[in-house]
Design an enzyme around this catalytic site. Structure first.
Site, PDB file in Angstrom:
ATOM      1  N   ASN A  25       0.808  -1.222   0.000  1.00 28.41           N
ATOM      2  CA  ASN A  25       0.000   0.000   0.000  1.00 28.41           C
ATOM      3  C   ASN A  25       0.842   1.273   0.000  1.00 28.41           C
ATOM      4  O   ASN A  25       0.300   2.373  -0.044  1.00 28.41           O
ATOM      5  CB  ASN A  25      -0.932   0.009   1.225  1.00 28.41           C
ATOM      6  CG  ASN A  25      -0.165  -0.015   2.539  1.00 28.41           C
ATOM      7  OD1 ASN A  25       1.043  -0.223   2.556  1.00 28.41           O
ATOM      8  ND2 ASN A  25      -0.857   0.190   3.633  1.00 28.41           N
ATOM      9  N   LYS A  26       2.152   1.166   0.050  1.00 30.36           N
ATOM     10  CA  LYS A  26       2.990   2.345   0.191  1.00 30.36           C
ATOM     11  C   LYS A  26       3.225   3.037  -1.167  1.00 30.36           C
ATOM     12  O   LYS A  26       2.791   2.540  -2.203  1.00 30.36           O
ATOM     13  CB  LYS A  26       4.316   1.947   0.861  1.00 30.36           C
ATOM     14  CG  LYS A  26       4.123   1.398   2.289  1.00 30.36           C
ATOM     15  CD  LYS A  26       3.771   2.457   3.277  1.00 30.36           C
ATOM     16  CE  LYS A  26       3.157   2.044   4.590  1.00 30.36           C
ATOM     17  NZ  LYS A  26       3.617   0.951   5.362  1.00 30.36           N
TER      18      LYS A  26
END
Ligand SMILES: *Cc1c(COP(=O)(O)O)cnc(C)c1O
Length: 381
Positions: free
Chosen positions: A190-191
């Site tokens: 998700n980064k």
């Protein structure tokens, strides 16, 4: 019906696959190989400031190794920002140490320098000097890192800078993650860029980075046979993941621009709503990657917004629940003034991925406008 609009999805560029294919062709399917070296070099040149980098299996592993190398041991205390993801604080427990939580301040929503100093002085007066400080740049927004480093230096305490959400952010043009004694990055899915899972440890101190590699490789002594004098970990990054990372580095600046564009689009489109206050950089020296576009609501329950967006297949999320409110950490000391609780009760994170299409962003804004209009009326009556 549209496909689900996610909070923050992985976003591959054009080159990741060819890096991975090269790794396959050369049979570097191992936690060692040329892509690890290449990815670490890419990160070092991106971050500048003479830092050294070692990649590891996760951001959490990087924080664990940082604390270990700073000498945190059983019974020690580590000061930690309360408003964060649990990965920041868990490694304190891995080492048998005790977290001491410090609240956020209203300008950056990150660690309050005043409360930090109050906590340090109080611990010292109780006869226990904290061993380290972990400060976080939440959602990519720079913390008051210069003040925090000054305080840490004044009391001679080492700092771990959790920049897991903040690759691409900077303060006075200096990359976040390069201010602390150690900096930490995450490449979780998700980064802002991802290797599917992974992390990195940053430091100007090359010995520490070498030491981190040593501990991440089962603490193998420098012998031609397997000898171990210390306890180690299996924390290395896979060469395949590093190959993805090399591809992602070629689009990092683009990803930062795309995430920032999301933020300014939402802010412009929703500016008429008094109930919706977007969180921005607190001063002109701060540059946020706007990993997530986050806002604080005034007079509206964020859970109503979350549920109504969910009905139209849009994912939004609450802020991180502060660590001092977590059942896991309840018994530890906390220095605060209610800021992180205030933010937790009112904050909302909007879909922020760099791969969101204009159609998706328009759909979100249109729905959000409808919800806010309705709810603002409700909150007045
Ligand atoms: C994602 C994250 C981490 C840890 O990263 P992993 O790679 O998932 O272990 C640490 N701190 C913060 C603030 C994060 O958001």
């Amino acid at each position: 019906m549209f496909d689900k609009i996610w909070l923050s999805s992985p976003h591959m560029g054009d080159e990741e696959f060819s890096f991975v294919k090269n790794a396959f062709d050369a049979n570097w399917i191992a936690p060692t190989g040329p892509d690890i070296i290449g990815f670490e070099k890419d990160l070092e040149s991106y971050l500048e400031n003479g830092v050294h980098v070692t990649t590891v299996s996760s951001g959490t592993a990087a924080i664990h190794l940082a604390l270990l190398i700073l000498g945190v041991k059983d019974g020690d205390e580590v000061i930690c920002q309360s408003l964060t993801f649990v990965a920041t604080a868990n490694p304190i427990l891995y080492l048998g140490a005790k977290p001491v939580f410090v609240d956020s301040e209203k300008d950056t929503f990150n660690m309050s320098p005043e409360l930090l100093e109050r906590a340090i002085l109080d611990r010292i007066s109780k006869g226990i000097k904290p061993k380290a400080i972990i400060v976080v740049h939440l959602y990519g927004n720079p913390a008051k890192i210069v003040e925090i480093m000054e305080i840490a230096r004044r009391y001679d305490i080492l700092v771990v800078e959790d920049a897991a959400e903040a690759l691409g952010s900077s303060y006075k043009n200096q990359a976040l993650g390069t201010f602390g004694d150690f900096g930490v990055l995450s490449f979780n899915g998700n980064k802002i860029i991802t290797t599917s899972g992974g992390g990195a440890l940053i430091s100007k101190n090359k010995e520490w980075i070498d030491k981190a590699y040593f501990y991440a490789t089962q603490a193998r002594d420098n012998e031609h046979y397997y000898q171990h004098s210390e306890m180690g970990y299996n924390y290395r990054m896979s060469n395949i993941c590093a190959a993805i990372g090399r591809g992602q580095m070629t689009v990092l600046n683009k990803r930062v621009a795309q995430r920032r564009a999301n933020f300014y689009f939402y802010k412009e489109k929703l500016k008429e709503f008094k109930s919706f206050h977007f969180i921005e950089e607190s001063d002109r020296n701060s540059f946020s990657n706007h990993w997530l576009s986050v806002a604080v609501l005034n007079g509206i329950d964020p859970n109503i917004i979350r549920l109504k967006l969910q009905e139209v297949n849009i994912e939004s999320r609450f802020f991180w629940k502060p660590m001092h409110l977590q059942p896991l950490f309840e018994k530890y000391d906390f220095y605060g003034d209610g800021t992180s609780e205030y933010l937790f009760e009112r904050g909302i994170c909007l879909p922020s991925g760099s791969s969101l299409t204009q159609t998706q962003k328009n759909f979100l804004v249109q729905n959000l406008k409808g919800i806010l209009k309705e709810e603002e009326v409700n909150s007045i009556t």
